[in-house]
Design an enzyme around this catalytic site. Structure first.
Site, PDB file in Angstrom:
ATOM      1  N   ASN A   1      -0.648   1.357   5.787  1.00 36.41           N
ATOM      2  CA  ASN A   1       0.315   0.601   4.987  1.00 36.41           C
ATOM      3  C   ASN A   1       1.077  -0.308   5.940  1.00 36.41           C
ATOM      4  O   ASN A   1       1.688   0.173   6.886  1.00 36.41           O
ATOM      5  CB  ASN A   1       1.272   1.567   4.267  1.00 36.41           C
ATOM      6  CG  ASN A   1       2.417   0.855   3.553  1.00 36.41           C
ATOM      7  OD1 ASN A   1       3.490   1.396   3.398  1.00 36.41           O
ATOM      8  ND2 ASN A   1       2.200  -0.369   3.110  1.00 36.41           N
ATOM      9  N   GLY A   2       1.028  -1.603   5.652  1.00 37.94           N
ATOM     10  CA  GLY A   2       1.723  -2.566   6.506  1.00 37.94           C
ATOM     11  C   GLY A   2       0.780  -3.684   6.889  1.00 37.94           C
ATOM     12  O   GLY A   2      -0.340  -3.755   6.384  1.00 37.94           O
TER      13      GLY A   2
ATOM     14  N   GLY B   1       0.536   0.086  -5.082  1.00 39.56           N
ATOM     15  CA  GLY B   1      -0.732  -0.642  -5.043  1.00 39.56           C
ATOM     16  C   GLY B   1      -1.607  -0.233  -6.198  1.00 39.56           C
ATOM     17  O   GLY B   1      -1.860   0.955  -6.381  1.00 39.56           O
TER      18      GLY B   1
ATOM     19  N   TYR C   1      13.376  -3.636  -4.271  1.00 42.54           N
ATOM     20  CA  TYR C   1      12.336  -3.678  -5.295  1.00 42.54           C
ATOM     21  C   TYR C   1      11.218  -2.659  -5.138  1.00 42.54           C
ATOM     22  O   TYR C   1      10.805  -2.036  -6.109  1.00 42.54           O
ATOM     23  CB  TYR C   1      11.695  -5.073  -5.317  1.00 42.54           C
ATOM     24  CG  TYR C   1      10.469  -5.146  -6.195  1.00 42.54           C
ATOM     25  CD1 TYR C   1      10.579  -5.217  -7.583  1.00 42.54           C
ATOM     26  CD2 TYR C   1       9.192  -5.108  -5.644  1.00 42.54           C
ATOM     27  CE1 TYR C   1       9.451  -5.252  -8.388  1.00 42.54           C
ATOM     28  CE2 TYR C   1       8.058  -5.137  -6.449  1.00 42.54           C
ATOM     29  CZ  TYR C   1       8.199  -5.213  -7.817  1.00 42.54           C
ATOM     30  OH  TYR C   1       7.092  -5.240  -8.617  1.00 42.54           O
TER      31      TYR C   1
ATOM     32  N   CYS D   1       0.816  -1.208   0.000  1.00 36.51           N
ATOM     33  CA  CYS D   1       0.000   0.000   0.000  1.00 36.51           C
ATOM     34  C   CYS D   1       0.851   1.260   0.000  1.00 36.51           C
ATOM     35  O   CYS D   1       2.027   1.234   0.367  1.00 36.51           O
ATOM     36  CB  CYS D   1      -0.878   0.059   1.247  1.00 36.51           C
ATOM     37  SG  CYS D   1      -1.887  -1.380   1.484  1.00 36.51           S
TER      38      CYS D   1
HETATM   39  P1  AMP Z   1       8.271 -14.329 -10.402  1.00 37.41           P
HETATM   40  O1  AMP Z   1       7.860 -14.522 -11.803  1.00 37.41           O
HETATM   41  O2  AMP Z   1       7.158 -14.785  -9.466  1.00 37.41           O
HETATM   42  O3  AMP Z   1       9.580 -14.951 -10.078  1.00 37.41           O
HETATM   43  O4  AMP Z   1       8.390 -12.755 -10.154  1.00 37.41           O
HETATM   44  C1  AMP Z   1       9.617 -12.128 -10.238  1.00 37.41           C
HETATM   45  C2  AMP Z   1       9.423 -10.690 -10.601  1.00 37.41           C
HETATM   46  O5  AMP Z   1       8.494 -10.086  -9.714  1.00 37.41           O
HETATM   47  C3  AMP Z   1      10.723  -9.907 -10.519  1.00 37.41           C
HETATM   48  O6  AMP Z   1      10.932  -9.305 -11.779  1.00 37.41           O
HETATM   49  C4  AMP Z   1      10.498  -8.869  -9.442  1.00 37.41           C
HETATM   50  O7  AMP Z   1      10.926  -7.607  -9.882  1.00 37.41           O
HETATM   51  C5  AMP Z   1       9.013  -8.859  -9.222  1.00 37.41           C
HETATM   52  N1  AMP Z   1       8.632  -8.829  -7.795  1.00 37.41           N
HETATM   53  C6  AMP Z   1       9.340  -9.214  -6.727  1.00 37.41           C
HETATM   54  N2  AMP Z   1       8.636  -9.046  -5.588  1.00 37.41           N
HETATM   55  C7  AMP Z   1       7.462  -8.522  -5.941  1.00 37.41           C
HETATM   56  C8  AMP Z   1       6.314  -8.081  -5.213  1.00 37.41           C
HETATM   57  N3  AMP Z   1       6.249  -8.187  -3.898  1.00 37.41           N
HETATM   58  N4  AMP Z   1       5.273  -7.561  -5.909  1.00 37.41           N
HETATM   59  C9  AMP Z   1       5.332  -7.477  -7.241  1.00 37.41           C
HETATM   60  N5  AMP Z   1       6.381  -7.878  -7.982  1.00 37.41           N
HETATM   61  C10 AMP Z   1       7.441  -8.388  -7.359  1.00 37.41           C
END
Ligand code: AMP
Length: 469
Positions: A111-112, A36, A251, A10
């Site tokens: 948020n949290g 979000g 990230y 969030c």
């Molecule tokens: P995956 O395909 O599930 O391995 O997703 C990896 C990708 O998701 C990477 O390119 C990350 O930049 C991104 N990512 C990592 N953590 C999150 C998150 N909490 N929410 C959205 N995207 C994420």
């Protein structure tokens, strides 16, 4: 009623004492959209009544019509953007949450995640509380309503002493805006000023957009009240060593933001430089997975001397692929989002850099894409250690079983994503790159499993999978 498993990301924004409070909150939320994308809302105060508009969808869609702002009058407003997964993606869970109780109207944006939410909720329900939503945030409202303390600050402090976990909060009453950051300081929250108005935002990029001046980060454990007399700061909680979330740097936060005393872009670039110190890869070009791998890939290129290129192009009009709740859509999603630049990749030994691997789906698709564009070799570096543990403090990560590195070795993951080589930044490398911060003591639970705020032992029906295994 059971609470949803905490899967939320969030962003919050608030402004006090501005004739265009709701409009500026809209802009602030726009800058925080990356935190979000599923729903959003704004509550304003005209000094006598709170007004609310919220819905499912992106900020530009929900507030796309100027007429809406006529229904959000007043000189104070708070807003919220939220991402959650299916089940909890319902309108009743859209924030800010607004309630009328014996002491008046109040709106809250959070948020949290509160980790003892179910226990507190069960207790409140046993005493007769009736919950309207499946959000942990509503617990704070019930605690506020049942508190016997005299002032709102005391009632809020008492309520927050009951909950455990991560919270950055913005509350709005008819006459006051209150901001709180939990004593661990998991999530970022900053204070700004625009003329005579005070502004609070999850990230400083939201201040930039409305040309507000950055005043300071709201400190872990700090509670700020803004009213007609100005700003008053309190530190009502027991002081502890803060543990801000390191994954915000890796990230989640926007690279142009300053959080935990640092610029996110500079930290990410340093993560890339650190990767280059740890791994020398024989490659012709280094390319980022856009946009998340950009600064780290640049840092790697500068440190290693390997040429930086954009080998993948991103369509910016597609939401984050991660949002899609079903596996089949997610597979498709990577293709609509990214396309290879064939001339750049053809015949090359390509080093591709991303910030993290969650399920492995994205990397697998991307590597296939790069190979089909004619790359000779595809090497992968990840600018953080393996994400092996779910986050319970407000970053959406799947449950443990779905996190590929919780049950697979790096070699197994390499095979799965079909890379010629795969390496992750070391934990020490991450810490060195991030450097100091709030107390030098980050929450790294997603990498190490060391959760700084302990969980209550939960029952078998618990939605939290941590203890089910
Ligand atoms: P995956 O395909 O599930 O391995 O997703 C990896 C990708 O998701 C990477 O390119 C990350 O930049 C991104 N990512 C990592 N953590 C999150 C998150 N909490 N929410 C959205 N995207 C994420």
């Amino acid at each position: 009623m059971k609470l949803q498993r905490p899967e939320e990301e969030c962003g919050i924004f608030g402004i006090y004492n501005h004739p265009e409070a709701a409009n500026l909150t809209y802009l602030g939320l726009y800058a925080l959209q990356h935190r979000g994308q599923e729903s959003c809302g704004i509550v304003s105060s005209d000094g006598a009544v709170l007004h609310s508009h919220k819905n499912m969808g992106l900020v530009a869609d929900v507030f796309g019509n100027q007429e809406i702002f006529k229904k959000l009058p007043g000189k104070a407003a708070i807003g919220h953007v939220r991402y959650s997964t299916t089940g909890s993606s319902v309108i009743k869970n859209v924030q800010p949450l607004m309630v009328d109780y014996s002491r008046g109207s109040i709106a809250i944006a959070h948020n949290g995640n509160i980790v003892n939410a179910q226990l507190v909720k069960d207790e409140l329900e046993a005493w007769g509380s009736i919950f309207q939503t499946t959000m942990d945030t509503e617990i704070i409202v019930h605690l506020l309503a049942t508190s016997k303390a005299n002032s709102l600050v005391d009632r809020l402090t008492e309520s927050l002493n009951t909950v455990k976990g991560a919270y950055c909060l913005l509350l709005l009453t008819k006459t006051r805006m209150i901001a709180v950051r939990d004593p661990n300081g998991f999530r970022p929250l900053c204070l700004g000023k625009l003329g005579n108005s005070y502004v609070v935002a999850s990230e400083s990029c939201a201040l930039d957009l409305i040309e507000a001046e950055f005043v300071k980060e709201i400190e872990p454990g700090e509670l700020i009240v803004v009213d007609k007399n100005g700003l008053t700061s309190f530190f009502p909680f027991k002081k502890i060593e803060p543990t801000p979330c390191i994954f915000e740097f890796v990230y989640f936060a926007r690279p142009d933001s300053y959080i935990f005393g640092k610029n996110v872009y500079a930290v990410r670039k340093e993560l890339g430089r650190q990767l280059a110190r740890e791994y020398q890869i024989d490659a012709d070009i280094v390319i980022p997975v856009p946009d998340s791998g950009g600064p780290a890939a640049l840092g790697y290129a500068q440190e290693s001397g390997i040429r930086f290129e954009f080998g993948l192009m991103r369509n910016h009009y597609v939401g984050r692929t991660f949002i899609e709740p079903q596996q089949s859509i997610r597979h498709f999603g990577v293709k609509i989002k990214l396309n290879p630049v064939r001339d750049i990749l053809k015949g090359k030994r390509v080093l591709v850099i991303d910030d993290s691997i969650v399920r492995g789906t994205t990397s697998r698709k991307i590597i296939k894409m790069i190979r089909s564009a004619g790359a000779k070799e595809v090497h992968t570096l990840i600018s953080s250690p393996p994400t092996s543990y779910p986050c319970y403090y407000g970053i959406d990560t799947p449950n443990r079983k779905e996190l590929i590195s919780s049950s697979h070795t790096i070699e197994e993951i390499r095979k799965y994503i079909t890379a010629d080589s795969l390496n992750y930044l070391s934990e020490q490398g991450l810490l060195d790159a991030v450097g100091g911060g709030d107390g030098n003591n980050y929450c790294k639970a997603c990498f190490t499993g060391g959760y700084p705020v302990k969980f209550p032992k939960l029952t078998a029906e618990s939605q939290l999978d941590l203890f089910e295994e």
